[in-house]
Design a protein around this motif. Structure first.
Motif, PDB file in Angstrom:
ATOM      1  N   THR A 130      21.690  15.498  38.986  1.00 47.04           N
ATOM      2  CA  THR A 130      20.480  15.081  38.282  1.00 47.04           C
ATOM      3  C   THR A 130      20.297  15.882  36.999  1.00 47.04           C
ATOM      4  OG1 THR A 130      19.387  14.434  40.343  1.00 47.04           O
ATOM      5  CG2 THR A 130      17.966  14.897  38.455  1.00 47.04           C
ATOM      6  N   ALA A 131      20.635  17.166  37.035  1.00 48.56           N
ATOM      7  CA  ALA A 131      20.501  18.023  35.851  1.00 48.56           C
ATOM      8  C   ALA A 131      21.420  17.566  34.728  1.00 48.56           C
ATOM      9  CB  ALA A 131      20.793  19.472  36.217  1.00 48.56           C
ATOM     10  N   VAL A 132      22.566  16.982  35.066  1.00 49.40           N
ATOM     11  CA  VAL A 132      23.465  16.449  34.035  1.00 49.40           C
ATOM     12  C   VAL A 132      22.748  15.347  33.261  1.00 49.40           C
ATOM     13  CG1 VAL A 132      25.623  15.217  33.587  1.00 49.40           C
ATOM     14  CG2 VAL A 132      25.561  17.040  35.308  1.00 49.40           C
ATOM     15  N   GLY A 133      22.107  14.423  33.990  1.00 47.72           N
ATOM     16  CA  GLY A 133      21.403  13.327  33.342  1.00 47.72           C
ATOM     17  C   GLY A 133      20.168  13.758  32.575  1.00 47.72           C
ATOM     18  N   ASP A 134      19.600  14.892  32.956  1.00 47.10           N
ATOM     19  CA  ASP A 134      18.377  15.370  32.311  1.00 47.10           C
ATOM     20  C   ASP A 134      18.637  16.311  31.141  1.00 47.10           C
ATOM     21  OD1 ASP A 134      16.898  13.946  34.133  1.00 47.10           O
ATOM     22  OD2 ASP A 134      16.522  15.661  35.456  1.00 47.10           O
ATOM     23  N   ALA A 135      19.891  16.677  30.931  1.00 42.65           N
ATOM     24  CA  ALA A 135      20.206  17.663  29.889  1.00 42.65           C
ATOM     25  C   ALA A 135      19.826  17.131  28.506  1.00 42.65           C
ATOM     26  CB  ALA A 135      21.690  18.022  29.938  1.00 42.65           C
ATOM     27  N   ALA A 136      19.427  18.045  27.637  1.00 38.29           N
ATOM     28  CA  ALA A 136      18.796  17.652  26.376  1.00 38.29           C
ATOM     29  C   ALA A 136      19.762  17.326  25.250  1.00 38.29           C
ATOM     30  CB  ALA A 136      17.857  18.773  25.926  1.00 38.29           C
ATOM     31  N   ASP A 137      20.974  17.879  25.290  1.00 38.90           N
ATOM     32  CA  ASP A 137      21.910  17.650  24.191  1.00 38.90           C
ATOM     33  C   ASP A 137      23.338  17.734  24.746  1.00 38.90           C
ATOM     34  OD1 ASP A 137      22.916  20.498  24.020  1.00 38.90           O
ATOM     35  OD2 ASP A 137      20.819  20.843  23.496  1.00 38.90           O
ATOM     36  N   PRO A 138      24.343  17.312  23.961  1.00 35.93           N
ATOM     37  CA  PRO A 138      25.715  17.272  24.478  1.00 35.93           C
ATOM     38  C   PRO A 138      26.219  18.603  25.027  1.00 35.93           C
ATOM     39  CG  PRO A 138      25.580  15.994  22.469  1.00 35.93           C
ATOM     40  CD  PRO A 138      24.257  16.679  22.623  1.00 35.93           C
ATOM     41  N   ASP A 139      25.879  19.694  24.367  1.00 37.69           N
ATOM     42  CA  ASP A 139      26.323  20.997  24.858  1.00 37.69           C
ATOM     43  C   ASP A 139      25.713  21.295  26.219  1.00 37.69           C
ATOM     44  OD1 ASP A 139      27.848  23.454  24.265  1.00 37.69           O
ATOM     45  OD2 ASP A 139      25.882  24.417  24.385  1.00 37.69           O
ATOM     46  N   ALA A 140      24.426  20.996  26.375  1.00 37.38           N
ATOM     47  CA  ALA A 140      23.755  21.214  27.657  1.00 37.38           C
ATOM     48  C   ALA A 140      24.311  20.288  28.733  1.00 37.38           C
ATOM     49  CB  ALA A 140      22.253  21.007  27.501  1.00 37.38           C
ATOM     50  N   VAL A 141      24.647  19.052  28.366  1.00 41.25           N
ATOM     51  CA  VAL A 141      25.251  18.110  29.321  1.00 41.25           C
ATOM     52  C   VAL A 141      26.581  18.667  29.810  1.00 41.25           C
ATOM     53  CG1 VAL A 141      26.212  15.803  29.636  1.00 41.25           C
ATOM     54  CG2 VAL A 141      24.132  16.103  28.293  1.00 41.25           C
TER      55      VAL A 141
END
Length: 228
Positions: A130-141
């Motif tokens: 779920t955190a992958v889908g909620d990440a704010a930008d490509p680096d965070a993803v």
């Protein structure tokens, strides 16, 4: 020889010596010049040189023999996987080989995780997905995606898989700005990884392996296309 800047002098000297070794200026099996001559050439003290030698010896690139000198080790024959981050930073040619191992090991890890994961670990995988889908930008993803794979390794119950996973990610994460292709859209990235987590959560060993192979092959292709 150019005198090195004084700030972070050991770091700078370590990097310079490492480059000289990996580019063949100091060939495998050769002895480095005497410490005093080498230190004078770089404009550093022998104490600084010894600190840099110590780091490179720990990394597996040098060995010092008392009364004989400091020799360049055959790192391909004697070195370990901990050298990978340094080698990838030196030459991106290594990244294809890292990805080949990533695919093989990653598929096996998913299969083992499906067989061995506890209920708590399955729940953790869902949360991390779920955190992958909620990440704010490509680096965070990308970093959130890494955490899912680390959790898969932990779910195998085998600490060697955990260390191998850490090593492989450490090898290519310094280049992650050039490898963002699969992570540009958070929801797409989550959906691409979801079949792996679903199969592991269901205890489907064969399904987990196949899903991981598809995921790793697809993301590798996207990342290498981006590098090209």
């Amino acid at each position: 020889m150019e005198t090195l800047p004084r700030e972070t002098i050991v770091d700078v000297l370590e990097n310079r010596l490492r480059e000289d070794i990996l580019t063949g200026r100091h060939p495998t099996g050769s002895y480095l010049p005497p410490e005093r001559a080498l230190a004078d050439g770089y404009g550093v003290t022998r104490t600084t040189l010894k600190h840099a030698f110590g780091r490179l010896a720990q990394a597996g690139l040098l060995e010092t023999r008392h009364g004989v000198g400091t020799r360049v080790r055959d790192y391909l024959r004697l070195g370990g996987a901990d050298l990978l981050p340094m080698l990838v930073r030196h030459s991106p040619d290594w990244i294809g080989e890292v990805f080949e191992v990533r695919c093989s090991i990653g598929a096996l890890i998913a299969e083992r995780a499906a067989a061995r994961a506890s209920d708590r670990q399955r729940a953790e995988l869902r949360t991390l997905l779920t955190a992958v889908g909620d990440a704010a930008d490509p680096d965070a993803v990308q970093l959130a995606d890494v955490e899912v794979h680390k959790a898969l390794a932990r779910a195998t119950g085998n600490r060697v898989y955990v260390l191998l996973t850490n090593t492989l990610f450490n090898a290519y994460l310094p280049m992650r700005a050039a490898l963002r292709g699969p992570f540009m859209d958070a929801e797409v990235a989550r959906g691409r990884l979801e079949p792996v987590v679903d199969a592991v959560a269901a205890g489907d060993e064969t399904g987990a392996r196949r899903a991981a192979e598809r995921y790793l092959t697809e993301t590798e292709r996207i990342m290498l296309d981006g590098l090209a």
